[in-house]
Write a protein that holds these residues in place. Structure first.
Motif, short mmCIF file in Angstrom:
data_model
loop_
_atom_site.label_atom_id
_atom_site.label_comp_id
_atom_site.label_asym_id
_atom_site.label_seq_id
_atom_site.Cartn_x
_atom_site.Cartn_y
_atom_site.Cartn_z
N LYS A 1 -91.46 -11.05 -30.34
CA LYS A 1 -90.58 -10.29 -29.46
C LYS A 1 -91.04 -10.30 -28.00
O LYS A 1 -90.28 -9.92 -27.10
N LYS B 1 -88.78 -13.05 -41.77
CA LYS B 1 -88.17 -11.78 -41.36
C LYS B 1 -88.28 -11.59 -39.85
O LYS B 1 -87.33 -11.18 -39.18
N SER B 2 -89.45 -11.88 -39.30
CA SER B 2 -89.66 -11.74 -37.86
C SER B 2 -88.76 -12.69 -37.08
O SER B 2 -88.24 -12.34 -36.02
N ASP C 1 -85.29 -11.38 -36.79
CA ASP C 1 -85.21 -10.28 -35.83
C ASP C 1 -85.38 -10.74 -34.38
O ASP C 1 -85.23 -9.94 -33.45
N ASN C 2 -85.72 -12.01 -34.20
CA ASN C 2 -85.98 -12.53 -32.85
C ASN C 2 -85.25 -13.86 -32.65
O ASN C 2 -85.87 -14.91 -32.46
#
Length: 243
Positions: A86, A109-110, A113-114
Motif C-alpha cells: 500500500k 489477498k494483499s 487490496d492493492n
C-alpha cells in the motif's frame, strides 16, 4: 553484568535443545513454515499501524528512481504477506521473492487490496540467491524486516546491489541490536535463543547497519530510531542506499 547475561543466555539455549532436535530432523521447519505466514499476517497488521508514518515517509521518494517514461520497477526481497504494497506508487511493476512458498495465500489477498500495482510474479527464492532476477534490471529493491533472519547479510546485499541498475536504490527498514549500555541489549542477548525459534530464524542481536556501510553503495541514507514497538525490536534502522 556480562557474566549474568551469558549465564542466562546459556540457560535459554538449554531450554531450546528440544527445538534444536526437531529442527535437525526436519519436523520444526516443515510445520512452522506453514504456520508462520498466518502469524506474520496478524503481526504485520499491528506493525503497519504503529509504523505507518515511518513507512509512508521512507517510501515517499520511490518514484524518483524510475527511468524517464517508464514504470517504476520494484523487487521486494522477503515480501511475506505484502505488508508494504500500500506504500508503493501507482502503476509500479512489482516482483516478489520469499523462501517460504506458503506466503502465497496472504500475498494474493494483499494484491487484491492493492490494485494500484502491476504485479509481475512471485518467486520462491532466498535473499542470498536471486539468480532468477537479471543483473541491473531493477529500479529499486525493498527489504524490510528480512535482514534479521537471512543466513548471510553481506551476500543478500550483494545480490540486491547486483540486480539494481546504476543509480537505483535499495530501501530497508530493520530492527537491530540495542546500545550495549541498555537493558534492552541485555534481554536481547538473554532471550535470543528462544526468539530465534518463535520468530522463524529472527535474530535481534545483529548490527545490520555495519553491513550496509560496507556493501559498496555509492550513497547511504540511514537513520537509527526507537520504534513504538516491544522493547526487543524497538531499535530500528531505516533508509535507502543508492548504487
Amino acid at each position: 553484568m556480562a557474566l549474568l547475561m551469558n549465564c542466562l543466555a546459556f540457560f535459554f539455549k538449554v531450554l531450546t535443545i528440544p527445538l534444536h532436535l526437531l529442527k535437525a530432523v526436519g519436523l520444526y521447519g516443515n510445520v512452522y513454515r506453514r504456520v508462520f505466514p498466518y502469524l506474520l499476517f496478524k503481526i504485520s497488521l499491528g506493525y503497519n499501524k504503529k509504523m505507518h508514518d515511518k513507512k509512508k515517509d521512507l517510501f515517499s521518494n520511490l518514484s524518483e528512481f524510475k527511468k524517464s517514461g517508464e514504470a517504476l520497477s520494484i523487487l521486494e526481497i522477503g515480501c511475506g504477506t505484502g505488508a508494504n504494497f500500500k506504500y508503493y506508487p501507482s502503476g509500479c511493476k512489482v516482483i516478489c521473492t520469499d523462501p517460504n512458498p506458503y506466503f502465497h495465500k496472504y500475498l494474493s489477498k494483499s494484491l487484491a487490496d492493492n490494485d494500484h500495482l502491476s504485479f509481475e510474479r512471485f518467486e520462491v527464492a532466498s535473499g542470498e540467491d536471486l539468480g532468477i532476477i537479471e543483473s541491473e534490471s531493477m529500479d529499486t529493491v525493498v527489504c524490510t524486516l528480512v535482514l534479521c533472519s537471512v543466513n548471510d547479510i553481506p551476500r543478500t546485499l550483494q545480490e540486491a546491489h547486483r540486480v539494481l541498475r546504476p543509480g537505483g536504490a535499495f530501501y530497508f527498514m530493520e530492527h537491530v541490536v540495542a546500545d550495549p549500555s541498555t537493558w534492552t541489549y541485555f534481554f536481547q542477548h538473554v532471550l535470543q535463543p528462544m526468539w530465534y525459534y518463535f520468530g522463524d530464524g529472527c535474530e535481534v542481536t545483529r548490527t545490520t547497519w555495519k553491513d550496509l556501510e560496507s556493501a559498496g553503495f555509492s550513497q547511504l541514507n540511514l537513520r537509527h530510531i526507537d520504534a513504538p514497538l516491544t522493547f526487543m525490536i524497538q531499535p530500528h534502522i531505516l533508509g535507502y542506499a543508492v548504487k
